[in-house]
Design a protein around this motif. Structure first.
Motif, PDB file in Angstrom:
ATOM      1  N   LEU A 414      77.018  60.225  59.416  1.00 21.68           N
ATOM      2  CA  LEU A 414      78.282  60.914  59.224  1.00 21.68           C
ATOM      3  C   LEU A 414      79.331  60.370  60.185  1.00 21.68           C
ATOM      4  N   ASP A 415      80.580  60.507  59.802  1.00 18.65           N
ATOM      5  CA  ASP A 415      81.685  60.169  60.701  1.00 18.65           C
ATOM      6  C   ASP A 415      81.818  61.280  61.747  1.00 18.65           C
ATOM      7  N   THR A 416      81.830  60.915  63.027  1.00 16.09           N
ATOM      8  CA  THR A 416      81.850  61.942  64.070  1.00 16.09           C
ATOM      9  C   THR A 416      83.158  62.727  64.086  1.00 16.09           C
ATOM     10  N   ALA A 417      84.260  62.109  63.699  1.00 16.90           N
ATOM     11  CA  ALA A 417      85.553  62.795  63.776  1.00 16.90           C
ATOM     12  C   ALA A 417      85.761  63.776  62.633  1.00 16.90           C
ATOM     13  N   SER A 418      85.262  63.422  61.436  1.00 20.34           N
ATOM     14  CA  SER A 418      85.552  64.226  60.247  1.00 20.34           C
ATOM     15  C   SER A 418      84.328  64.872  59.620  1.00 20.34           C
ATOM     16  N   GLY A 419      83.129  64.369  59.934  1.00 18.11           N
ATOM     17  CA  GLY A 419      81.918  64.851  59.260  1.00 18.11           C
ATOM     18  C   GLY A 419      81.714  64.259  57.882  1.00 18.11           C
ATOM     19  N   ASP A 420      82.524  63.271  57.499  1.00 21.74           N
ATOM     20  CA  ASP A 420      82.384  62.648  56.180  1.00 21.74           C
ATOM     21  C   ASP A 420      81.091  61.838  56.112  1.00 21.74           C
ATOM     22  N   LEU A 421      80.485  61.813  54.927  1.00 18.04           N
ATOM     23  CA  LEU A 421      79.256  61.065  54.716  1.00 18.04           C
ATOM     24  C   LEU A 421      79.550  59.571  54.645  1.00 18.04           C
ATOM     25  N   LEU A 422      78.829  58.780  55.432  1.00 20.59           N
ATOM     26  CA  LEU A 422      78.958  57.324  55.408  1.00 20.59           C
ATOM     27  C   LEU A 422      77.822  56.696  54.600  1.00 20.59           C
ATOM     28  N   TRP A 423      76.606  57.166  54.799  1.00 26.70           N
ATOM     29  CA  TRP A 423      75.480  56.816  53.918  1.00 26.70           C
ATOM     30  C   TRP A 423      74.361  57.821  54.119  1.00 26.70           C
ATOM     31  N   ARG A 424      73.391  57.790  53.218  1.00 24.33           N
ATOM     32  CA  ARG A 424      72.190  58.591  53.387  1.00 24.33           C
ATOM     33  C   ARG A 424      71.005  57.803  52.857  1.00 24.33           C
ATOM     34  N   TYR A 425      69.832  58.048  53.445  1.00 22.90           N
ATOM     35  CA  TYR A 425      68.615  57.341  53.051  1.00 22.90           C
ATOM     36  C   TYR A 425      67.536  58.371  52.764  1.00 22.90           C
ATOM     37  N   ARG A 426      66.861  58.227  51.633  1.00 25.12           N
ATOM     38  CA  ARG A 426      65.844  59.189  51.225  1.00 25.12           C
ATOM     39  C   ARG A 426      64.463  58.763  51.693  1.00 25.12           C
ATOM     40  N   THR A 427      63.756  59.673  52.338  1.00 27.41           N
ATOM     41  CA  THR A 427      62.330  59.506  52.592  1.00 27.41           C
ATOM     42  C   THR A 427      61.599  60.415  51.610  1.00 27.41           C
ATOM     43  N   TYR A 428      60.298  60.591  51.802  1.00 29.77           N
ATOM     44  CA  TYR A 428      59.537  61.426  50.872  1.00 29.77           C
ATOM     45  C   TYR A 428      58.929  62.639  51.567  1.00 29.77           C
ATOM     46  N   GLY A 429      59.624  63.103  52.593  1.00 26.82           N
ATOM     47  CA  GLY A 429      59.212  64.306  53.293  1.00 26.82           C
ATOM     48  C   GLY A 429      60.363  64.789  54.159  1.00 26.82           C
ATOM     49  N   PRO A 430      60.326  66.045  54.600  1.00 27.08           N
ATOM     50  CA  PRO A 430      61.353  66.543  55.516  1.00 27.08           C
ATOM     51  C   PRO A 430      61.475  65.638  56.738  1.00 27.08           C
ATOM     52  N   VAL A 431      62.709  65.444  57.195  1.00 26.93           N
ATOM     53  CA  VAL A 431      62.961  64.603  58.370  1.00 26.93           C
ATOM     54  C   VAL A 431      63.305  65.525  59.531  1.00 26.93           C
TER      55      VAL A 431
END
Length: 621
Positions: A414-431
């Motif tokens: 996430l962007d620290t100033a705005s909280g906007d999503l920059l990317w996300r990566y999926r695993t196969y269990g809770p992180v």
């Protein structure tokens, strides 16, 4: 789609009736999606209202309040079967797995026999099965079950690995539930999680090739249930039950103490083929011959601050302020010198992670599913980013970005100033592990048993390393070595660049704590009741200590000492060179929280709901 609370039904004044209250949990921005989810929830209520079976939770009430919908259900004590499988190192006797299969066949026979149309569950898997205290089962989470309509196609709903091939085309009938039950029994009996394998390849992984202790009859029943073509499976759950009953031994004995070893899933065997097998769990270590007398409170306690609930997370320093969360759902800013609370910021649910500091903001995750950016000066919310599940991972900041995991199985940048999503990566269990940021890599563990290294810029996977159990500890690094523990009972030393295993230290219990690195050593506790000092290059033990009982707290290391919380109800201090106990401070209740060294103070939370500032007697570094 929802969040579930344990509640007390106040309509009953003379008896105490505990129930489960399921509340709509919707993050959709589209009105159409919200309406579809609401319709799903209302369908679940209507479906359960007409069902009556001992393996299905009873529905007590259904109502709306302030724009949200609530379902009041029977409370089912116990744990879901996926958790039980992940925590059971020695596996299950075939006789017990057969009995569980028979129970699920009974409830599927009931569902598929509903009139005027059968009910198809469509998402049968271990996490949707509860094991009660008597080890009997109950089928839960009808959120995607539906009344079957002949020749009607729908969207693919289910879980990869357990869902049959035809369900990917939107077709669901009773034989799809039979396939999912076969996949579930395959997982329980072998330890091989189908989510990590190529779909529809059970014939390439026959149960006896993974667990030779299984009988040929039981293997044949499972393989018939998971046949690719629906016509090749059992025609009904009742027929599947008959086949399972035929697998029973002449005398059924459900063992309380398990002795046979369950082979590790095939996905992790290549990584472990040169290693020795895990040791048997060690007995609890003997108490030290001479117990330390804790120092008087007035000589060690500098201050304490009461919160409204348990404090299990670690604090973070922001100048002369300590930021720390509580299970009362509040982030506290506490003056380090005197324990004065400067401000409080509420979230929707408990906070168990460590806040991060990014410029003039404190960033923290909450079990309400959100990540918050809060101003350091006044504790006002600057932004909020919503994930789909609780956030128990601690945010980590690098430059303009913050990295954090969620129980929804994603790692977020996430962007620290705005909280906007920059990317996300999926695993196969809770992180629940926290991200290590080093050399343009974001390295994190997942409940799927893997440690992932992602490119910070793009979120693409650079490497991953398989352990034998979930990874909730956070990786740490020194030069080219990454150190991380796993619930498989081991601490691993991995190469930073390629994730290759350099060493492995086996303990006698799951490792939940994050290691502290200092002067070419890794310091980490285990639930086997021991605290270890390991050589960072070889993994060899420099010393081990038995002070403090089981350890889930991550340590803090100073120039001379090691500090950590013990489940024996005390904060412990060891000599860093030898592991000899220096002092202990009793809190009276288990201390799973991790300590923060701040100046000459040790700041640590307790399950008594307080935050403590303890004098270390050391000079501030």
């Amino acid at each position: 789609m929802s969040v579930v609370y344990k509640a007390l039904d106040l309509h009953f004044t003379n008896v105490e009736r505990v129930c489960a209250v399921k509340e709509m949990y919707d993050t959709a921005t589209s009105e159409r999606t919200r309406m579809l989810r609401l319709a799903n929830f209302e369908r679940e209520a209507g479906l359960l209202a007409v069902l009556s079976h001992p393996l299905i939770p009873k529905i007590y009430d259904f109502f709306g309040e302030n724009g949200r919908i609530y379902l009041v259900q029977e409370f089912v004590p116990g744990r879901n079967l996926e958790v039980v499988v992940n925590e059971t190192i020695n596996g299950f006797p075939e006789a017990e797995v057969i009995e569980w299969g028979v129970q699920i066949c009974d409830v599927l026979t009931y569902l598929h026999g509903q009139q005027p149309a059968p009910v198809i569950f469509r998402d049968l898997k271990p996490s949707n099965i509860m094991m009660r205290d008597d080890r009997s089962l109950m089928l839960i989470d009808f959120g995607i079950a539906r009344t079957f309509q002949n020749a009607q196609r729908g969207t693919m709903i289910g879980t990869e690995g357990y869902a049959p091939p035809e369900q990917y085309r939107g077709i669901a009938d009773a034989r799809g539930d039979i396939y999912a039950l076969g996949a579930t029994l395959h997982h329980i009996a072998t330890g091989n999680d189908p989510r990590f394998e190529t779909p529809f390849t059970f014939d390439q992984r026959p149960p006896r090739s993974l667990n030779p202790a299984l009988s040929e009859k039981f293997e044949a029943a499972i393989l018939k249930a998971v046949s690719y073509a629906p016509a090749d499976r059992f025609a009904s759950a009742a027929e599947f039950k008959v086949a399972l009953l035929d697998c029973r031994p002449t005398r059924v004995v459900v063992a309380g103490g398990l002795t046979r070893a369950r082979p590790l899933p095939s996905r992790i065997l290549p990584a472990l083929e040169t290693m020795a097998p895990l040791p048997a769990a060690r007995p609890a270590p003997a108490e030290p011959a001479e117990r330390l007398e804790p120092l008087p409170v007035e000589e060690r306690l500098a201050w304490s601050v009461a919160t409204g609930d348990e404090v299990r997370g670690k604090g973070a320093a922001a100048g002369d302020t300590v930021l720390i969360g509580s299970y009362d759902g509040t982030l506290y800013a506490v003056e380090a010198a005197g324990g004065l609370v400067r401000w409080r910021h509420p979230t929707g649910r408990g906070i168990c992670g460590t806040p991060a500091v990014a410029g003039d903001l404190a960033i923290v995750g909450s079990e309400d599913g959100a990540v918050y950016g809060v101003t350091l000066d006044r504790g006002k919310m600057a932004w909020r980013f919503k994930t789909n599940m609780p956030v128990r991972s601690s945010p980590r900041v690098s430059g303009h970005a913050v990295y954090v995991g969620s129980d929804d199985c994603f790692v977020y940048k996430l962007d620290t100033a705005s909280g906007d999503l920059l990317w996300r990566y999926r695993t196969y269990g809770p992180v629940r592990s926290s991200v290590l940021l080093v050399d343009d890599l974001a390295i994190v563990g997942s409940d799927d048993g893997f440690i992932y290294a992602l490119a910070q810029g793009t979120g693409r996977q650079v490497w991953r390393f398989a352990t034998a159990r979930p990874v909730i500890a956070s990786p740490v690094a020194d030069h080219d070595i990454v150190v991380c523990g796993s619930l498989d009972g081991s601490v691993y030393g991995l190469g930073l660049k390629h994730g290759d295993q350099r060493w492995r230290c086996e303990t006698g219990g799951p490792v939940m704590a994050t290691a502290a690195l200092r002067d070419a050593r890794a310091y980490v506790g285990s639930t086997d009741g021991r605290f270890y000092a390991l050589d960072l290059r070889t993994g060899e033990r420099a010393w081990e200590s038995t002070t403090g009982g089981r350890v889930t707290s991550s340590a803090a290391a100073s120039a001379e000492r090691i500090y950590y919380g013990g489940l024996d109800g005390a904060v412990h201090c060891l000599d860093r060179a030898t592991g000899a106990p220096s002092w202990s401070f009793p809190l009276g209740k288990p201390v799973p929280a991790s300590p923060l060294l701040h100046g000459g103070l040790l700041v640590i939370g307790g399950t008594d709901g307080k935050v403590y500032g303890l004098a270390t007697g050391e000079q501030a570094e």
